[in-house]
Design an enzyme around this catalytic site. Structure first.
Site, PDB file in Angstrom:
ATOM      1  N   CYS A 143      17.513  -4.142   9.597  1.00  0.00           N
ATOM      2  CA  CYS A 143      18.670  -4.734  10.294  1.00  0.00           C
ATOM      3  C   CYS A 143      19.771  -5.052   9.293  1.00  0.00           C
ATOM      4  O   CYS A 143      20.842  -4.458   9.309  1.00  0.00           O
ATOM      5  CB  CYS A 143      18.249  -6.016  10.998  1.00  0.00           C
ATOM      6  SG  CYS A 143      16.885  -5.788  12.114  1.00  0.00           S
ATOM      7  N   LYS A 153      26.677  -7.459  18.002  1.00  0.00           N
ATOM      8  CA  LYS A 153      25.351  -7.147  17.463  1.00  0.00           C
ATOM      9  C   LYS A 153      25.414  -6.884  15.964  1.00  0.00           C
ATOM     10  O   LYS A 153      24.640  -7.437  15.184  1.00  0.00           O
ATOM     11  CB  LYS A 153      24.764  -5.924  18.161  1.00  0.00           C
ATOM     12  CG  LYS A 153      23.482  -5.392  17.526  1.00  0.00           C
ATOM     13  CD  LYS A 153      22.337  -6.383  17.573  1.00  0.00           C
ATOM     14  CE  LYS A 153      21.162  -5.933  16.734  1.00  0.00           C
ATOM     15  NZ  LYS A 153      20.027  -6.880  16.818  1.00  0.00           N
TER      16      LYS A 153
END
Ligand code: SAJ
Length: 479
Positions: free
Chosen positions: A293, A235
């Site tokens: 992110c 991730k």
């Protein structure tokens, strides 16, 4: 098979297939996840857990009325929420003790960073959620972390808290896994159904149980099983690599400016090299990288390597290529400042006392999301240099300490420089005549951070033009 997971397998066998699921954290990750679990015929009941806090407690009644508390368009979400609430398959509650009724519980709690400077994540909300899951944990249950976390957290901090709170042993009495979310606002249901799902358990039995949980909600996507730590690294890496690719083209844009060529010609050229096995992920240069992110996940990955505590064979004090990429991307707002100061000088002006019109505050085009926007450091630099700054954005209505107008004319009125920071679609229609009329300057300046304007049209109209990567135009003669 080692003894522990055979004990766990026996417990899971005894409990039978997963029927009742809990999702902790009713946000833009938890709500679609809960609704999709509830819609799967093989599951009986889903509980959405939401703290009855001042800021978010209102979500509980809204969700139980079948109303989504999420801002913005989420295709299909509210009808599906209505359907599962009406069918009695989903309900939202602040009673965390009901976790004990369940076969599996997932945690979708955000993990922001405390602040830009120290790059330390704020796990406090997640820790609270894990503690509550541990407090009501029963033998044979599955716990899954969906939040973006530092590699090593599932087998480290999370496992420790769950065991302390429950008195149970992970991998023996309960299953534990990480299945990172990959959703993007505006496509929440589609992303969960169609993206492949990384599922990583702390052991084989945990991985298998988590695969059983996620398989029913996937349509196009398939499950990709691995270890919990590999899932955490996957991730953080998928965003770290995107940030790296953006840094690569940003660095090239700076080189093209220095060499007097157009980065977009080079981009087209490099991108033309195609064919089997040949890949060049050439992205787009710009005024910087924002969002929650890409600005963070690199530092999660870096912390994970340090937390692992094993010897890393890499030059001691040297930045990793990933941290260097972050520094290149974080330099771009400063480069925008340098371009603007140089253009003002060309127009016979100084930054001090100038009025700068910023076009775009959101971190991404046609969005109202301004988290970690690169527009902010640029504005700070201009204010420090004694300039006045007016900010326009068609979507962002408020931001702490910054006045944002939705009237371009008001922001551009009497401005010495117009600086494009966000590639909002409406900015592509900006013509030199309109801007000149609003700015009312003999020698106006335009600086383009997102390749929005046509350099020649503005140069012909008497502007001083500067653009990221436009080495072919930045040294132009004044008309
Ligand atoms: N940016 C560039 N050049 C590019 C692409 C982006 O400068 O070529 C800038 C944008 O202006 C923005 C920032 O980078 O300021 C981030 O843009 P983004 O498109 O990556 O948007 P995010 O931050 O919302 O990234 C999310 C991530 N999704 C998840 O974490 C689930 C990312 O993994 C996705 O790749 C991305 O969305 C996407 O592709 O939409």
């Amino acid at each position: 098979m080692d003894l522990s997971s055979s004990k766990l397998r026996a417990l899971l066998e005894k409990r039978g297939p997963i029927k009742k699921i809990g999702v902790i954290g009713m946000g833009y990750v938890g709500i679609p996840a809960a609704v999709l679990f509830a819609d799967a015929p093989c599951f009986e009941k889903v509980l959405g857990f939401q703290r009855d806090s001042k800021t978010s407690g209102h979500k509980i009644e809204m969700l139980n009325r079948g109303e989504s508390p999420l801002k913005g368009e989420e295709p299909g979400l509210e009808p599906l929420l209505n359907k599962v609430v009406a069918a009695g398959k989903f309900e939202c509650t602040s009673d965390f003790s009901r976790i004990s009724e369940l076969d599996a519980v997932t945690l979708a709690i955000q993990t922001p960073f405390k602040d830009q400077k120290d790059l330390e994540p704020d796990f406090s909300a997640l820790v609270e959620g894990i503690s509550k899951a541990g407090k009501y944990l029963k033998p044979g249950m599955l716990v899954v972390l969906e939040s973006t976390i530092t590699p090593g957290t599932t087998t480290g901090m999370a496992k420790q808290i769950l065991e302390e709170e429950s008195g149970l042993k992970a991998g023996e009495d309960f299953a534990l896994a990480h299945a990172p979310e990959r959703v993007m606002v505006g496509r929440l249901l589609k992303n969960i159904r169609e993206h492949d799902r990384i599922v990583g358990g702390i052991d084989e039995a945990s991985t298998a149980r988590a695969v059983e949980l996620y398989s029913p909600v996937l349509t196009k996507g398939k499950v990709i099983p691995m270890s919990a730590t590999a899932a955490e690294v996957t991730k953080t890496t998928e965003n770290t690599f995107r940030d790296l690719q953006i840094a690569a083209i940003n660095q090239l844009a700076l080189y093209c400016e220095a060499m007097g060529i157009n980065v977009y010609d080079v981009r087209t050229g490099v991108d033309s090299l195609k064919g089997e096995g040949i890949t060049r992920a050439v992205l787009w240069p710009g005024a910087g990288v924002g969002g929650h992110c890409l600005t963070k996940d690199t530092y999660h990955l870096e912390r994970g390597v340090k937390l692992a505590g094993n010897a890393l064979d890499y030059p001691e004090a040297a930045d990793s290529i990933y941290v260097l990429a972050r520094k290149v991307n974080d330099f771009m707002p400063l480069h925008m400042y340098n371009l603007t100061a140089a253009a003002l000088e060309k127009a016979g002006k100084k930054m001090e006392g100038a009025k700068i019109a910023m076009l775009g505050w959101a971190f991404i085009k046609d969005s109202d999301d301004a988290r970690n926007t690169p527009s902010e450091p640029f504005r700070d630099l201009c204010l420090e240099a004694g300039a006045k700054v007016a900010v326009h954005d068609p979507y962002v209505r408020s931001y702490p300490g910054v006045e944002i107008s939705e009237e371009p004319e008001e922001v551009l009125r009497n401005a010495d420089a117009a600086v494009v920071f966000t590639g909002h679609s409406m900015y592509f229609a900006l013509g030199p005549e309109k801007l000149k009329e609003f700015m009312e300057k003999a020698r106006p300046v335009v600086v383009d951070g997102r390749n929005v304007v046509d350099p020649d049209a503005f140069i012909e109209a008497g502007f001083v033009y500067r653009g990221i990567g436009r080495g072919d135009k930045n040294g132009h003669e004044l008309k």
